[in-house]
Design an enzyme around this catalytic site. Structure first.
Site, short mmCIF file in Angstrom:
data_model
loop_
_atom_site.label_atom_id
_atom_site.label_comp_id
_atom_site.label_asym_id
_atom_site.label_seq_id
_atom_site.Cartn_x
_atom_site.Cartn_y
_atom_site.Cartn_z
N LYS A 1 44.76 53.44 42.24
CA LYS A 1 45.82 54.06 41.45
C LYS A 1 45.34 54.37 40.02
O LYS A 1 45.64 55.41 39.47
CB LYS A 1 47.04 53.16 41.42
N LYS B 1 36.06 53.95 44.72
CA LYS B 1 37.13 53.59 45.64
C LYS B 1 38.48 54.21 45.25
O LYS B 1 38.73 54.45 44.08
CB LYS B 1 37.15 52.05 45.73
N LYS C 1 36.95 45.14 33.78
CA LYS C 1 38.25 45.46 33.18
C LYS C 1 38.25 45.31 31.66
O LYS C 1 39.08 45.88 30.99
CB LYS C 1 39.35 44.57 33.77
P1 AMP Z 1 45.24 46.41 44.75
O1 AMP Z 1 46.09 47.63 44.93
O2 AMP Z 1 43.95 46.71 44.03
O3 AMP Z 1 45.99 45.20 44.27
O4 AMP Z 1 44.73 46.04 46.22
C1 AMP Z 1 45.57 45.53 47.21
C2 AMP Z 1 44.75 45.32 48.45
O5 AMP Z 1 44.33 46.59 48.98
C3 AMP Z 1 43.47 44.50 48.24
O6 AMP Z 1 43.24 43.67 49.35
C4 AMP Z 1 42.39 45.56 48.13
O7 AMP Z 1 41.12 45.10 48.51
C5 AMP Z 1 42.92 46.65 49.08
N1 AMP Z 1 42.49 47.97 48.62
C6 AMP Z 1 42.80 48.57 47.45
N2 AMP Z 1 42.23 49.79 47.35
C7 AMP Z 1 41.53 49.98 48.50
C8 AMP Z 1 40.71 51.04 49.01
N3 AMP Z 1 40.50 52.15 48.33
N4 AMP Z 1 40.17 50.88 50.23
C9 AMP Z 1 40.39 49.76 50.95
N5 AMP Z 1 41.13 48.73 50.53
C10 AMP Z 1 41.70 48.81 49.32
#
Ligand code: AMP
Ligand code: TRP
Length: 336
Positions: A200, A197, A118
């Site tokens: 957003k 992955k 980051k």
């Molecule tokens: P975040 O939106 O990055 O705060 O992620 C929230 C949760 O969703 C965390 O547990 C991440 O590991 C999971 N997560 C986010 N993006 C993905 C993805 N593309 N595939 C699977 N899990 C995800």
């Protein structure tokens, strides 16, 4: 050490606005299943204090918190069955983070790969971004959580939290249990562009509550097996993101059939996506209904968050009383 009787589960999610199918399949859907089962004491936290470690607009953040809360409830985090709250509503998170910062060696934070990613190439990197994992450890320890469901990208942070427990307990006496990771069985969903992955910040997502039409337009255009150029070429499900999603939302018979028909070129990618779309629809109908109801009654979600924060605060107050006591902080011994 006061240890909770039932396993206590804590997880956090950043208020990134709308959920996408990646964080739904990878995290939120598994949380909802745990809420349904009711075998554990469950806390889910919208981590707004983590979200300010990168540039943001205050008015925007407030709105993203509201949307995230509503969507989480719509997804099944029923506030009557779990504790759903916003991190900064419980001030003890930041207080404990400061105390934990004083048992955390600098070198440990230096190793964090998420910080490296980051901050790479940025001129202004904030201290908050660097100490982010300490706040995350505080989130977990404040409730003496024993289980933390996270995606594998958060494992390093969780390992740091475990190390923090060992250091803290060694220094001040056994106060915190070591939290165990629970990696959700939903797989990692790749972006629609096939570039890493789904996330957003990369703009390669399908929002979970996207209107059906644009949901389909995006799914239809999603990257599959790059080597499958013609309809008559056999596909390789093991490298195909659509197949990964089938494994999460389709029945095991359907998954088997998909594998069969893809590897023998009996099914084309568009047909495969149509089946997937139908299966998404089937799962999403009740969620969409619930979301529409909540949209019409925003006060319900607001009240749920207030109740959640009050419940969380009671637990947090108790932990902090012990923390101050063992660390020799404050003018009054034991709970003044
Ligand atoms: P975040 O939106 O990055 O705060 O992620 C929230 C949760 O969703 C965390 O547990 C991440 O590991 C999971 N997560 C986010 N993006 C993905 C993805 N593309 N595939 C699977 N899990 C995800
Ligand atoms: N850092 C996590 C993420 O980006 C969110 C988070 C904050 C969290 N505090 C937590 C997850 C505590 C689990 C436990 O996904």
């Amino acid at each position: 050490m006061i240890v909770p009787a039932k396993p206590r589960v804590f997880s956090g999610i950043q208020p990134s606005g709308e959920l996408h199918i990646g964080n739904w399949l990878g995290a939120v859907r598994t949380w909802a299943a745990q809420v349904e089962e009711q075998r554990e004491d469950l806390l889910f936290c919208i981590v707004d204090a983590h979200a300010i470690t990168v540039e943001y607009e205050p008015s925007d953040l407030r709105q993203r918190i509201d949307v995230m809360a509503r969507d989480l409830v719509a997804c099944g985090l029923d506030p009557d069955k779990c504790t759903l709250f916003v991190q900064s509503d419980v001030r003890e998170h930041t207080e404990l983070a400061w105390y934990l910062a004083n048992v955390t060696p600098l070198g440990d934070l230096h190793r964090m790969t998420q910080f490296k990613e980051k901050s790479a190439g940025k001129e202004h990197v904030l201290v908050g971004l660097y100490t982010y994992p300490v706040l995350m450890a505080a989130d977990i320890l404040l409730y003496k959580a024993t289980v933390v469901p996270v995606g594998d990208d958060q494992l390093q942070h969780l390992e740091l939290a475990r190390e923090t427990v060992r250091r803290y307990n060694f220094r001040f006496g056994e106060l915190f249990p070591e939290p165990q990771p629970r990696i959700s069985k939903g797989s990692r969903i790749m972006g629609l562009d096939g570039q890493g992955k789904m996330s957003k910040s990369k703009g390669n997502t399908i929002a979970l509550f996207e209107p059906r039409e644009s949901f389909w337009t995006k799914l239809r255009g999603a990257f599959t097996d790059p080597q499958r150029l013609r309809r008559s070429d056999p596909g390789r499900p093991e490298v195909c993101n659509i197949y990964t999603m089938h494994k999460s939302v389709s029945s095991s018979d359907e998954v088997e059939l998909t594998y069969e028909e893809c590897t023998t070129a009996r099914r084309g990618c568009i047909d495969c996506k149509k089946i997937l779309m139908d299966n998404f629809d089937r799962e999403l109908v009740p969620l969409r209904t619930r979301r529409a109801e909540l949209k019409a009654h925003p006060e319900r979600v607001r009240q749920a968050l207030a109740d959640g924060a009050a419940k969380a605060r009671r637990m947090a107050t108790e932990t902090m009383r012990e923390v101050r006591e063992v660390m020799g902080l404050g003018a009054q011994p034991a709970g003044g």
